[in-house]
Every structure is written in structure tokens, then in C-alpha cells.
Design a protein around this motif. Structure first.
Motif, PDB file in Angstrom:
ATOM      1  N   MET A   1      -0.171  -2.374 -11.864  1.00  0.00           N
ATOM      2  CA  MET A   1      -0.865  -2.304 -10.591  1.00  0.00           C
ATOM      3  C   MET A   1      -1.573  -0.959 -10.461  1.00  0.00           C
ATOM      4  SD  MET A   1       0.760  -2.717  -6.814  1.00  0.00           S
ATOM      5  CE  MET A   1       1.330  -4.338  -7.341  1.00  0.00           C
ATOM      6  N   SER A   2      -2.811  -0.986 -10.001  1.00  0.00           N
ATOM      7  CA  SER A   2      -3.586   0.227  -9.779  1.00  0.00           C
ATOM      8  C   SER A   2      -3.732   0.450  -8.276  1.00  0.00           C
ATOM      9  CB  SER A   2      -4.972   0.117 -10.417  1.00  0.00           C
ATOM     10  OG  SER A   2      -4.869  -0.041 -11.823  1.00  0.00           O
ATOM     11  N   VAL A   3      -3.362   1.636  -7.809  1.00  0.00           N
ATOM     12  CA  VAL A   3      -3.406   1.954  -6.385  1.00  0.00           C
ATOM     13  C   VAL A   3      -4.740   2.629  -6.065  1.00  0.00           C
ATOM     14  CG1 VAL A   3      -2.337   3.246  -4.509  1.00  0.00           C
ATOM     15  CG2 VAL A   3      -0.904   2.235  -6.302  1.00  0.00           C
ATOM     16  N   LEU A   4      -5.503   2.037  -5.144  1.00  0.00           N
ATOM     17  CA  LEU A   4      -6.748   2.673  -4.725  1.00  0.00           C
ATOM     18  C   LEU A   4      -6.474   3.810  -3.757  1.00  0.00           C
ATOM     19  CD1 LEU A   4      -9.826   2.852  -4.665  1.00  0.00           C
ATOM     20  CD2 LEU A   4      -9.804   1.168  -2.804  1.00  0.00           C
ATOM     21  N   GLY A   5      -5.661   3.573  -2.727  1.00  0.00           N
ATOM     22  CA  GLY A   5      -5.371   4.609  -1.750  1.00  0.00           C
ATOM     23  C   GLY A   5      -5.117   4.016  -0.380  1.00  0.00           C
ATOM     24  N   VAL A   6      -5.349   4.809   0.657  1.00  0.00           N
ATOM     25  CA  VAL A   6      -5.054   4.407   2.039  1.00  0.00           C
ATOM     26  C   VAL A   6      -6.336   4.373   2.864  1.00  0.00           C
ATOM     27  CG1 VAL A   6      -3.833   5.003   4.169  1.00  0.00           C
ATOM     28  CG2 VAL A   6      -2.722   5.362   1.953  1.00  0.00           C
ATOM     29  N   ARG A  74      -6.475  -0.228 -14.593  1.00  0.00           N
ATOM     30  CA  ARG A  74      -5.621  -0.548 -15.736  1.00  0.00           C
ATOM     31  C   ARG A  74      -4.682  -1.714 -15.413  1.00  0.00           C
ATOM     32  NH1 ARG A  74      -5.789   3.418 -19.684  1.00  0.00           N
ATOM     33  NH2 ARG A  74      -6.508   5.492 -19.011  1.00  0.00           N
ATOM     34  N   GLY A  75      -4.370  -1.899 -14.161  1.00  0.00           N
ATOM     35  CA  GLY A  75      -3.446  -2.953 -13.773  1.00  0.00           C
ATOM     36  C   GLY A  75      -4.139  -4.274 -13.523  1.00  0.00           C
ATOM     37  N   ASP A  76      -3.315  -5.321 -13.369  1.00  0.00           N
ATOM     38  CA  ASP A  76      -3.842  -6.647 -13.040  1.00  0.00           C
ATOM     39  C   ASP A  76      -4.165  -6.766 -11.561  1.00  0.00           C
ATOM     40  OD1 ASP A  76      -3.517  -7.533 -15.676  1.00  0.00           O
ATOM     41  OD2 ASP A  76      -1.437  -8.117 -15.305  1.00  0.00           O
TER      42      ASP A  76
END
Length: 203
Positions: A1-6, A74-76
């Protein structure tokens, strides 16, 4: 999982991510997850995040935006945390309690009312981004995590919590517990910025 932010108060916020990063990271089974969105002036991807700022101020973190950023994930899945509303200040809580106590005495109730509303926890699901208008004259904190599928190019889940108590820590604990329950075994995998994203394509 790729975190974009808030996304908070109608814009992306690196400060808001800093405040919740440790808790959200633990709910995703990691000591620390790095969000893609950072303070744009200090980022090597300054031009890209400036374009993201412009886009989200006008539209929010929509599926269209996430699809444009997806080649670097990188994540799904891409995760975006959305924060709306706020809790009452201690002064307002005190005033509310005093007013409710006076009302209870007038009504000959056996005891004062307190803040009321309980924990205000609820579970919602649905398509990704729905703009949250700041609640008018309502002391409530809405926390949600939108999950965008890179392969499907669409949002696939939303984990949400509505809190009307008095403690931000309690709200975050409830939210991250729901997130961990909804995503068992999830891990954060970061981003690959060698995959160039054209800022002009984002605007």
C-alpha cells in the motif's frame, strides 16, 4: 500500500500526516509509513506537489488525481486519509455543561446532562472521495481512509469513523483500530519517483 497523505480543511496537509503518522503506520503493520505528500516547498518534487495543491484545493483527492499519480505507487492500493470537522474547545465544553445543568434543574431532572452524544462512532463504506463540508455548529470529527486500486483505477473501499466526544486521542484510536481490522496483513510500500509524473497532466 502506498500512502498519499492527509486531506484536511479542503487541502493536502503534511502537518496533519505528521500528527497521525505513527498511529496509522502501526495499523498498517509498520513502524513508519512515509506519505508521498510533503511540504511542497521542501520537496524534490516541488512542481508536482504544487500541481497537486492546485488540483485538490479545487476538487479534492479524486480518483482522477490518484489515477495520474498511480504509476509511481509501489503498492497495489493508494491510501488517502480525509479529516473533516473538529472537536469543541475545553471552554466550549464547560459552557455547554453549565447550560445543560441549568436546563436540567429547570426541568426538575434528577441530574445534569453533560456533553451528550456518546462516542458517536459509526462505520461507513462507499466510493472514494466525497467532499466533506465543515459541519456548521456541530462539534464532530470525521476521519476516513479511502483506498484506491492501482489496477482497477478506481476507489474500492472507504473506512470511516464519526466521533463526537471530547478526545482527539480517543478518536484516532478508534479510527486506526477500524483501519487495522479492515486491512489485516496490510503493509506500506512507498513510492517510486523514477516513474516521472508530469505536473502539467495533474493540473
Amino acid at each position: 500500500m502506498s500512502v498519499l497523505g492527509v486531506y484536511k480543511d479542503g487541502k493536502m496537509s503534511s502537518e496533519a500526516w505528521d500528527a497521525i503518522a505513527a498511529r496509522v503506520s502501526r495499523s498498517l503493520g509498520a513502524a513508519s509509513c512515509e506519505a508521498a505528500y510533503t511540504e511542497s516547498a521542501m520537496s524534490p518534487n516541488h512542481a508536482l506537489w504544487s500541481a497537486v495543491d492546485e488540483y485538490t484545493l479545487a476538487n479534492g483527492p479524486t480518483d482522477d488525481l490518484l489515477a495520474k499519480l498511480a504509476p509511481a505507487a509501489r503498492g497495489d492500493l493508494i491510501l488517502v486519509v480525509i479529516v473533516a470537522g473538529k472537536l469543541p474547545t475545553p471552554e466550549k465544553i464547560k459552557i455547554q455543561d453549565e447550560n445543560q445543568n441549568r436546563q436540567a434543574q429547570r426541568n426538575m431532572a434528577p441530574q445534569g446532562g453533560g456533553l451528550g452524544g456518546g462516542s458517536g462512532l459509526s462505520r461507513n463504506s462507499g466510493p472514494m472521495f466525497r467532499a466533506h463540508a465543515p459541519p456548521a455548529a456541530v462539534d464532530r470529527l470525521d476521519l476516513s481512509a479511502s483506498l484506491f486500486s492501482v489496477h482497477k483505477a478506481a476507489s474500492v473501499a472507504l473506512v470511516a469513523l464519526e466521533y463526537s466526544g471530547e478526545s482527539v486521542d480517543e478518536a484516532l484510536a478508534g479510527f486506526t483500530a477500524k483501519l487495522a481490522s479492515a486491512l489485516p496483513g496490510a503493509t506500506c510500500t512507498g513510492w517510486n519517483w523514477e516513474a516521472k509524473i508530469d505536473p502539467e497532466a495533474v493540473r
